[in-house]
Every structure is written in C-alpha cells, then in structure tokens.
Design an enzyme around this catalytic site. Structure first.
Site, PDB file in Angstrom:
ATOM      1  N   CYS A  45      -1.120  17.017  61.410  1.00  0.00           N
ATOM      2  CA  CYS A  45      -0.148  18.090  61.244  1.00  0.00           C
ATOM      3  C   CYS A  45       1.249  17.487  61.190  1.00  0.00           C
ATOM      4  CB  CYS A  45      -0.216  19.085  62.399  1.00  0.00           C
ATOM      5  SG  CYS A  45       1.055  20.352  62.241  1.00  0.00           S
ATOM      6  N   GLY A 104      -0.664  24.211  48.610  1.00  0.00           N
ATOM      7  CA  GLY A 104      -0.782  25.085  47.444  1.00  0.00           C
ATOM      8  C   GLY A 104      -1.098  24.318  46.172  1.00  0.00           C
TER       9      GLY A 104
END
Lengths: 281, 252
Positions: free
Chosen positions: A123, A212
C-alpha cells in the site's frame, strides 16, 4: 470453477481490497463473485489520511485513503460476524509496518471462518514518508513477513505485491519461498496530482496510488513478466473494467483476477463483467 | 439504491455556467428525499472514469432534476447531452435532511449550493415559514429565484460584485438580518466549505444543518474516499453518513 490448493473459486473474479468496503455491503454482488477482499485491516485502528483522499486522473483514479479501518480486534468482533453468511470466498487483507505486525494479525484471525488472508505489503499510502519505503520493495522483508504469517496460519495466503521501484519477480520469488499460495499483481502505482490553478497538490497527503484503466498495460506487463519467471498462481489486478480486460489478464498469465477501481464507478461492475464473460471462463 | 438508466428529459441553461437537467428516473425519483444525491455516470467511456455526485434539486413524478456548474471535463460533457440521451444514475444516495415542523426556517445558500435547498424548500414550505439568504458571485448566478419566491416568506440576496441585492457575502447578511430573530429558527446551509465554516462561527445558538460537498469515489460507502472529520476523532463518510450533517458534530 478454479481450484488452487484447498480453495475453490466459482469464477475468476475477486473484488479487490479497498474498493468494496469490508464485505458487508452489496452482498448480492459479493455472493456471485469468486471472492471478495476486505479493506486493509491493521493491528490498531487507523483514522485514515486527511481529505481530499481521491481524485480522478485520465482514465484512472489517484487515492490516498490511508487504510482507514477499525483495527483487527473490532473488525473481528463487530464486522466478521456479519460476514458469516457470505456465499463466496472471504479474503481479509492485512497490513502492517513490520513483520511482527503481520504475525499478530495472522494469529488474531487464525480462529475465524475466513477463507484466506491477503498480505498487503504494497500500500503506497502508509509508506514511511521519511524514506519512501514500503515492505514490498524489499524482498528480504517480504520473505520475513510471509514466513511469519505462514507460521501462524494454515489459511490460504495471497501476497499482494507492488511494482513501484522494484523488480516484482524478486519479491514474488521471496513470497513463494516463504510459503505463499498465490500472489496478486499489482497494487496501485505511485502518483501525484496538482491543481494548476491553486498551485497546490490535490490530495491531502500529497501522494497517492494510481489505479484504473490507465495502469492496465503496465499491470499486464508485470503479470506476463512474473509468470515467465516464478512458478506460482497469479491473481492479476490493474485496470479491469470489462470481460475483455479479464481475458487479457488471463492471457498474460493470471489464474484469477481482482477488480478494483471499476467498483467505484459502478458497484455492480463485478456482475456486469461476469455477465460479459458468459460461460467463456 | 438502484442503478437506473435514465433519459434526459429537459436541459436548460440557468446562467453562463450553471445548467439544470431533468431526467426520467422513476425508481430513484420516487425514493428520493431532500438532501440526497445521485452519482451520474457521464459516459460509457473510461474517461472520465468516475461518476459525478450531484444533489437532487427536485423531483416530479417519474422525473428528477439536477443542477450543476461546469467545473471540469465531466460536467462539460454532461451539459452537452441532448434530450433522449441516456445516462446511468446511482441513487438515491446519502442521508436525508431532518425536516423541520412549525418553525422559522432559514435557508442559506452559496452559489450552486442553492440546488438541494430547492427540493428541501418544496417539502418544508407546507408547514414552516421559510426565509432564504442566497449569495452568488453576480446577478446572473442568482438562479431559481422565481421558484423560491413561491415558497419563501422573504428572500435576501447578496452578490460579491453588488450587481444585485446587498454587496458582499451571504454570511454577512445572515449575521446582520436574521440572527437577532425573536423565535430561534432552524438553519439549513448549503454551499462552499468556507461558507459553512463561517456560518458556524457566527451562529452559535441554533441548530444548523450543513449540506457538504466533497470529492467522492463510489458515493455509496465502499471506497472510504470521502470524509469529514468528526468532532472527537476519526472521519465520517460524506456519502453515507451525510451529505447532511448537524454542524455541531463535525470539524470544519
């Protein structure tokens, strides 16, 4: 149906961590999926990063949510009981700052009914800002984290890797050596966005993780590259919004896929992708 | 909540960069309550990728109305939609404003923040006395006045350039005219963050409901991308805990 070790997935679609809450919403969607990964869980509660936490970029999203979560104890006590009736693989994403954090997380979750753990060493939003390092950028640390978790649990283990400033084949191999059952590639890419009018960064914590369709070609490259180097089932992740994207990830060498950003655009995206695949997978 | 393919019924330019759009969306229109919003999927294409959260400005039978300012690529594309074009709407989303009864109600709007207050005013006007304070950049941006005239007892206007109403900010007006009211009113405020902050600092003795705007990802509580600080610690979701908040409960 896909079987990896002791775990069966009714289809190759898993909803990615951080894009579908803790699994207690849109249950009718979750139940149709091969699996669902919870938002990252840490040892202690985390308030998350300052707002704005999200901004749109060309064909993508930059986010810095910062692992807002109630901490593993509260998650276990309050959230997990609500997830007992889920008819899909429940995968809990765990994140920490040190190998011992992960070990404690695995230990705490060992006696629960969850199907798998996803070890999040990638992360970009909880990186130590002083040295920009995350565990997933150091294969020795990855080995240590995964082997510590492996010692504490017999559950199916997925290691979610990063491709930020590191050769992911090295960390993939380290996680295989430490006993992971699968790897997931890739987590979000480093990104920053500025507001040209105000001259200020858009995100409250300045940097974020890019996801995305914008990152799909790079994600495919990583899957294809690691698949050629390391023998381990790969869960491909990055830019999947339709059935063709799933097929591309499978062609690159993935066995399963994770769908992430698409859920933010449409919480029913998983169902639509599945419908698009028809009986083809 | 439902994702409903909705046809554009009517589109109208209200000011040089503010538009009104009615969409045929029977399920969402029927369920919608004041304060709630919809996520508008602007295009089938992957760019722009995310939906645009827009408050519901009114409903009429099977139709709902959104009002938006052109601020970027998404809203630019939205304004170019034609009648009978379809867009996906996800909604109704968010909580609903608590509805006052038999009160003096002050509605305070800054700019396009006027939009959700129209839906609210339609509901509240039946059994409350409404006072509108509306501030905008200039005369052209003082939109929807004819509709509010039918619903409100009194309307106070401000413009930053003085082209209509009192010159200045709506918050100055609020302080001067309404707070020394004999009966403690209830206040609903919608507009920029700075306006809500100012209102809270000058109005201390009454209940204030603020309608928040914030960048959103999903709009439905699964991405944790939007947040507003709680009074004590941690964050609330603007999309599911709000967008309407009792301003005494959040950090501005």
């Amino acid at each position: 149906m896909i079987k990896i070790k002791n775990l069966t997935f009714k289809n190759p679609i898993i909803l990615a961590s951080g894009t579908f809450g803790f699994g207690d919403k849109f249950i009718e969607v979750a139940n149709k999926m091969g699996g669902i990964v919870t938002k990252g869980i840490t040892l202690k509660p985390r308030a998350g990063n300052p707002v704005p936490r999200i901004c749109e970029t060309p064909a993508g999203i930059l986010n810095s949510v910062g692992l807002e979560n109630p901490g593993v104890d509260k998650f276990k006590k309050d959230t997990l009981p609500k997830l007992n009736s889920l008819k899909t693989n429940l995968i809990v994403n765990i994140a920490g700052n040190s190998p011992s954090d992960y070990e404690k997380l695995a230990e705490t979750l060992q006696d629960t009914k969850i199907d798998a753990l996803e070890i999040n060493v990638s992360c970009p939003n909880i990186t130590d800002k002083s040295n920009f390092q995350m565990i997933g950028q150091n294969s020795k640390l990855v080995y240590q984290v995964v082997s510590n978790v492996r010692k504490k649990t017999k559950k199916f283990l997925i290691t979610k890797l990063t491709a930020n400033f590191i050769d992911p084949a090295l960390t993939a191999q380290a996680s295989v050596d430490a006993g992971t059952d699968a790897i997931c590639l890739i987590n979000t890419l480093y990104g920053v966005a500025f507001d040209a009018k105000t001259g200020k960064p858009i995100l409250g914590s300045i940097t974020g993780g890019l996801s995305g369709p914008a990152i799909k070609p790079f994600a495919l490259y990583c899957v294809w590259y690691v698949a050629s180097k390391v023998k381990i089932p790969i869960i491909g992740c990055g830019g999947i919004v339709n059935a063709n994207d799933v097929k591309e990830h499978l062609l690159a060498g993935s066995k399963l896929v994770e769908v992430g950003s698409a859920n933010l655009r449409n919480p029913y995206a998983g169902l639509e992708i599945l419908k698009g695949l028809g009986g083809q997978i | 909540m439902i994702r409903e393919l909705s046809k554009v019924y009517k589109i109208e330019k209200l000011s040089p960069d503010i538009y009104s759009m009615w969409l045929v969306s029977p399920v969402i229109a029927k369920r919608a309550r004041p304060g709630q919003f919809v996520q508008v999927q602007i295009s089938d294409s992957i760019d722009p990728f995310l939906c645009r959260p827009l408050s519901i400005a009114n409903v009429n039978k099977n139709k709902l109305r959104i009002i938006f300012r052109i601020i970027g690529k998404g809203t630019e594309l939205l304004k170019d939609k034609k009648v009978d074009d379809s867009v996906y709407l996800l909604g109704p989303l968010g909580n609903q404003a608590e509805l006052a009864k038999n009160k003096n109600v002050i509605l305070c709007a800054g700019g396009v923040g006027i939009a959700p207050l129209l839906f609210l005013a339609k509901q509240l006007s039946k059994n409350n006395q409404l006072f509108l304070c509306f501030g905008a950049k200039n005369k052209k941006e003082l939109i929807l006045l004819d509709e509010f005239k039918q619903l409100c007892e009194t309307i106070f206007l401000t413009t930053e350039d003085g082209s209509k109403g009192t010159k200045g900010f709506v918050t100055d007006l609020l302080l001067a005219k309404l707070i020394p009211s004999p009966r403690p009113p209830i206040l609903y405020a919608a507009g920029p963050f700075g306006m809500l902050k100012k209102i809270r600092s000058i109005v201390t003795n009454i209940k204030i409901y603020g309608f928040l705007e914030e960048r959103m990802g999903c709009g439905c509580g699964i991405c944790f991308g939007c947040g507003v600080k709680k009074k004590d610690d941690g964050y609330l979701r603007v999309c599911t805990d709000g967008p309407v908040f009792d301003l005494s409960e959040i950090e501005l």
